[in-house]
Every structure is written in structure tokens, then in C-alpha cells.
Motif scaffolding. Structure first.
Motif, short mmCIF file in Angstrom:
data_model
loop_
_atom_site.label_atom_id
_atom_site.label_comp_id
_atom_site.label_asym_id
_atom_site.label_seq_id
_atom_site.Cartn_x
_atom_site.Cartn_y
_atom_site.Cartn_z
N HIS C 48 0.84 -1.20 0.00
CA HIS C 48 0.00 0.00 0.00
C HIS C 48 0.88 1.25 0.00
CE1 HIS C 48 -3.69 2.14 2.06
NE2 HIS C 48 -3.07 2.95 1.23
N PHE C 51 2.73 1.76 -3.29
CA PHE C 51 1.87 2.23 -4.37
C PHE C 51 1.63 3.73 -4.24
CE2 PHE C 51 -2.27 3.15 -6.25
CZ PHE C 51 -2.17 2.56 -7.50
N VAL C 52 1.32 4.20 -3.04
CA VAL C 52 1.07 5.63 -2.83
C VAL C 52 2.33 6.44 -3.17
CG1 VAL C 52 0.55 7.40 -1.11
CG2 VAL C 52 -0.77 5.28 -1.15
N GLN C 55 2.73 6.82 -6.82
CA GLN C 55 1.72 7.68 -7.46
C GLN C 55 1.99 9.17 -7.21
OE1 GLN C 55 -0.58 6.60 -9.61
NE2 GLN C 55 0.25 4.56 -9.34
N VAL C 56 2.52 9.51 -6.03
CA VAL C 56 2.67 10.95 -5.76
C VAL C 56 3.96 11.53 -6.35
CG1 VAL C 56 1.28 10.88 -3.65
CG2 VAL C 56 3.76 10.73 -3.47
#
Lengths: 262, 262, 262
Positions: C48, C51-52, C55-56
Motif C-alpha cells: 500500500h 503504491f502511494v 503515485q505521488v
């Protein structure tokens, strides 16, 4: 940037309350830095707010202003306090939120807020965080001195909580006082109590609700995954965790935590 | 610091969406102050977002830019609006989020955003908050005037919600329009409606789903712990709470709220 | 303001951890801007967090420092890394959090942090985010160069996750790797894989757990309310949603996602 104002509330993130607080503060003190410590204190849970306030205080620089608002008595005549510890300021309803800070640190000054000049012009009976506490915090950030808000006081509400474990014939017995997001149990067995027992009496075993979970380790990865473990946590208290699990589900949120000399 | 941009979204805190928004804004307008009002609007719940937007607006200084994004129609041809009220700006999809602000305040200017020059160069069909709305808000913060984004308009979507209670032969009848974190019920009985009834007709009783909960008090601590109470809340509407409890559990999230003259 | 430090953690918002991190950072680097990307990573869920972080990253300016802390191995001898990608820095335990960034971008420099000079003077065994990672991030913001923290390294932990779908005789077969707040399923079918299939072989159908949900659309509002839909999401992967509903409830968090040429 200017001074730091931290926010510790039970207002939650889903409503407008947090946004309103920021707006009120920024209109009075446009240069402050606001830190949202938490708005997820359990509604009306003063102990929860008092614990978080105690834990964050040591990490901030002098001059910081902490606004702690968990306020089931809003609208009654409970007082609002400005209290100074270690050069930092706390603005809060006088309902026990200062309990843990006050027990551990000497108050340098404590003022009961009475001067309505520093409040918003219209005061509701349900949102004193907005109408009174945030404005006082903002004026403090602007350099107003505590005594300008009211009169010096030396009494305050203290929660009836045992912040320390009790000494027993075989060691120490205390209980869980806080459960964190990871389900880790923070007990009221303090590191200084533990050290005193260990120096005098040797190695110890930890019993949670009567179950022997072994000696005190350094961290939760000192036991296999899924096993319970006791260690001195970042809070300075004995904590009970389950490696990659949740101790609160295995034991209980009010578990008894005892130490016995082997 | 520069201007304030507030964020009101249903993006939630657990994913990357909030971090991406901050990044997009800070690359275009590095000096702004960003306030996370809430990202916990119920997914796709435009009424929730519209209520929060209405509640925070009065507390911010002129020049503030509010970005409200609850956007179940993202990717369709619904418009994006820049609207100005009281010297503040709102950037939002045109889907009803302006309902409560627009009913209470005169719009000083309203522009339908059409100038792609201010968007990110690549536009997805599912994340217009990132690709269009955040960039427009950031350019506003940098001093671009609303009319530079598109053409002036005077129509907008309004939600079919009764923002006011109805007058009845015996008083007023309305309903709950919002439930907050504390389980407090915010009704559409407005303070001005109440005052008018009380002036004309004297004291009143409040009925929630038909149950008489007594007269209007000042705050929830005016009744014993566990009892329901009606008062005029910080929102300017009649609210129903339970002292240290949750009114939504005792009544219902869509409860009927009526006022009868005694 | 100074540099940006973003925070991606599983510390949650209800405890004192976030407030403590902000305090530690602000004492070392008083001028930084801190962005709370998320503290709601599922406890101990490295995938998790990874992934974050992935993405940022693309949305922040050069010089930004990302602090990613999901750390079930805290207290063990897992290393702490400072890694540089595209002129940005990531400070993180070496446990897989860099997986998705590292697969997609060339590392410009990677250092294993060993210089205790930059840590807090007292190091706990359970809160390295506070004692080691936040101080390193803050000193980076103050201009310390990565190599000053330790020694250059070129190995790191990578999670055993298929970040790409597999080519099959009839198309592609992959699976869900992330579920977001809206219940939308993010698969490991990448846009470049899809484009290659579509160019070669024409139109495709999408099967989720064996159910044909039709061709690839542009957004969820391309299907009626309540219907499932596949589209290329903001993440650059094929995503499965339900228009105004939750795909995860209709399918499953680990659903198989296959593409077949019609």
C-alpha cells in the motif's frame, strides 16, 4: 513563518469544524504555522486527548502553542486555561486535559481566561473551540502575554487515573491506559518503576490479564510473528504488542498488566 | 505566505489523491498556504460537500480560494465553475456543490471554465481535480482573474433540497439535512424562522420523529447525560443532540423535526 | 518557505505519532513545508505504501523529500535508505517501499544511512520514524547531501509483486494490486501493454473474475449507474469501477483481470 499552533481535538475530519478553526486562526494570525496533530480523539474522551497532548509536548520548540479541545462541558461554566510549561503554551478547557502534562512538568504560569476582548464578538454555546480557544491561541501567537487574558490561578481539574502502577509484594501491578492505532496497549507501568524493580530484584516476567508473556524485550520483532511481547515504548511506559498483530484483540482495552520477579 | 487554498473533497486520506493535489498546486503556486478542510466527504455525496463549503466560507479572509470536489460526473460534460462570493473564490464542478452558498450570498461573478491553457497538458477522464480544478485554483492564487478562465455565466446546478422548514398551522416542520461526527442532527429549521415563530406565538416544543423533546435550550449540557436536546447550533440551524451521546442512533439520519407552539 | 517534506506512513491520525513527527522535523528544519500525504496506509502494508509513494512522486518538484514509513521490521537491522530519483529524495526503511518507484525510474543515487550524527541522540527500538528517518529527512531539507549520511549502495529490497500483467494466447491476464477509497480496483494491466494488444489485435473485452464487463471505456460515467466499467485510470493502469458504486464489493480485492481480443 511565525509561531506554531498545534491542534488536538475530537472534531473529526468529516465535518466543517477543522476548516473553520483554521480560518479563524488565519484571520487573526496570518503567519502562524498550524499543525493538525489529531482531530480523531474519540468523541468526548478527555483521557485520550490528555495522553496525546502529553506525548507531543516534548518534541516542540519553545513558543509553540498547543490547542487541546475535547469539551463535553462546552456551554457550562467550566473555565478556559492558558498554561505554560517549558516555554510552550497550552490553551484548553479546564476539564482534565492537562492531567498528564501537569503531573510530569512544573507549570510556569497558569491563567484562567476571562477577558472577552480576545474572543470572537459573537459566542455560541456549542463551539467554544471556534469562538474562544482558537482566538486566544491566535492572539498568543501574535505576542499577547498569558496574563493579559485573565487572572493567574493555581488550581485545575485532574483526571482520577492511576498514571503509575502499584507496587505489590511480588513486583508491580498496573493497567492499560491507552490503545493506539496498531492495537498496541500502553500501560501505566513506567520505565522508572521498572528500572527500580529490575535493579533491586533481578529479571521479571510480564503478566497480561494473568497470562505470562515472558520477559521484557526491546521491540516487537524480538518475538515470532503473531506472538505477544512487552517492551518500553516511545511513550516511556511499558507497552504490550503482538508482532504484526493487534494486542487489543488478544487481550482487552482495559487489561491488567503485572510484573513479577522471577 | 501567499493566498490560502482550501480543499474540500471526497478523495479520502488513505490513497495518493490528496498528496497528488498538493503536489500539483505547489508546482504552480509554490507560496500558497493549503488547508485540508476535509477529504472525508462521503463518496459522491454532493449535499455533504455543499454543506461543509457553506459552513467554512464565512470564516476565511477575502482572497481565499476554496476548491470543492465531489464529482460523480467526472468525465461527462458537466462544467467547471469559478464563482466569487464576498471576495472569496470557489472552484468546483457545476453539480450542486454551490447550492447552499448561492442561496445565502450574492454571487459577485461566475465564470464557466473553458480555457484549456490553464489545465495540465494531459487531461485524464477520471481525475479532473488534479488535471483541471487544482491548476485553476493555483492560477487564481497567482493572480489570474476569473474572466481569464472562460466565459461569464449566470446559471448553475442547484440541489433539490429544502434548506428551510415549512410553515404549518401549528408551527414549523422540517427535516434533518446533515449528521455530524458526533451524531448530532442538523435540521433545516433556520434560526430566523424560529425567532419569527417565537416572537409571534410564544414558547415552543420540539418534536423529533413525533417525540416531544421539550423546549429549545442553549446547549447540550442543559439536559442530563443521555437525554436529547434541541438548540441553535454553530451552523445557524436548529440541531438535535444527545448529551454525551449520539442523536442519530436515537432518532434517524433523515428524522422529521417539527416545532409546535405550546 | 523552504523545501517540501511529504509524509507517507501507517501511523494513523488518532494517536500522537503524526504530531511528534511534525515537531521533530520543525525543530531541525523550521522553514520546511510538510505535506501529510497519508497516515492511513493499512498497518504494516508495505505494498500500500509503495503504491502511494509511486503515485505521488511525479507530481512534486525537484528537491522534494518524501518520507515513507511503513515499518513492520522496526528495531531489526533492516537498513534505512536515502534514494534519489528525478532530483527528488526518498527516505525510507529498506523493506520494499521503493519497489514501484525503482522499477519505473533510474535511481540517481542510493545511500545506506549509517552516520548516527544525524539521528536523535536517544534512539528507541520502536519509533525509528521519529528518531532516525524524520531527522535524516530534515537534514536533507537543510542541504546535507545524501553521501554525508552513509555509504553508497546499489542493492535494495523489492516486493515479489507482478507489476505487469502476463501475455496469454488470447490477450493479457493480470490481477488487482490496489483498492482505493472508492472501492475502485487498480490492476497490474498497464496502459502500454493494452495499447500494444489493441494496436496488434483490435478491440478487446475485459473479464473480471471471469465475468465479461465489455470493452474499455474512458470513464465510469460511460456506463449506467450501478454497472461495472474498465478504463485506464489516473495511475496509468487498467482500473475496474462501478459507476457510483464499489467494484470491490461486486468483485474482490484480489480479482483476476483478463483482456481478450474479440
Amino acid at each position: 513563518m511565525g509561531r506554531i499552533i498545534t491542534l488536538i481535538t475530537d472534531y473529526g475530519w468529516r465535518d466543517h469544524y477543522v476548516g473553520v478553526l483554521h480560518g479563524v486562526i488565519l484571520r487573526i494570525a496570518p503567519d502562524v504555522r498550524i499543525v493538525d496533530v489529531t482531530h480523531a480523539v474519540e468523541p468526548h474522551d478527555i483521557t485520550h486527548g490528555a495522553f496525546v497532548l502529553r506525548q507531543v509536548l516534548p518534541w516542540y520548540p519553545a513558543g509553540t502553542i498547543h490547542m487541546a479541545v475535547v469539551d463535553p462541558g462546552v456551554g457550562t461554566d467550566r473555565r478556559i486555561l492558558v498554561a505554560q510549561y517549558g516555554g510552550q503554551f497550552i490553551v484548553t478547557p479546564d476539564n482534565g486535559l492537562l492531567t498528564f502534562v501537569h503531573r510530569d512538568l512544573p507549570a510556569e504560569e497558569m491563567v484562567s481566561v476571562e477577558n472577552r476582548h480576545f474572543f470572537l464578538s459573537k459566542i455560541s454555546s456549542t463551539f467554544h473551540g471556534r469562538d474562544m480557544i482558537a482566538p486566544v491561541a491566535s492572539h498568543l501567537a501574535n505576542g499577547v502575554r498569558p496574563r493579559e487574558f485573565g487572572r493567574v490561578t493555581d488550581r485545575l481539574e485532574i483526571l482520577p487515573i492511576s498514571w503509575e502502577a502499584e507496587r505489590t509484594s511480588s513486583g508491580l501491578c498496573g493497567q492499560v491506559i491507552y490503545v493506539d492505532r496498531f492495537g498496541t496497549l500502553v500501560s501505566n507501568v513506567q520505565v522508572k518503576q521498572l528500572e527500580s524493580i529490575q535493579e533491586e530484584r533481578g529479571n521479571v516476567s510480564v503478566f497480561v490479564n494473568g497470562e505470562n508473556i515472558g520477559s521484557i524485550k526491546s521491540t516487537f520483532s524480538d518475538v515470532p510473528i503473531g506472538k505477544p511481547v512487552a517492551f518500553v515504548g516511545g511513550s516511556g511506559n511499558l507497552e504490550i504488542a503482538v508482532n504484526q498483530g493487534r494486542a487489543v484483540d488478544r487481550f482487552s482495552p482495559d487489561a491488567e498488566v503485572c510484573i513479577e520477579v522471577r
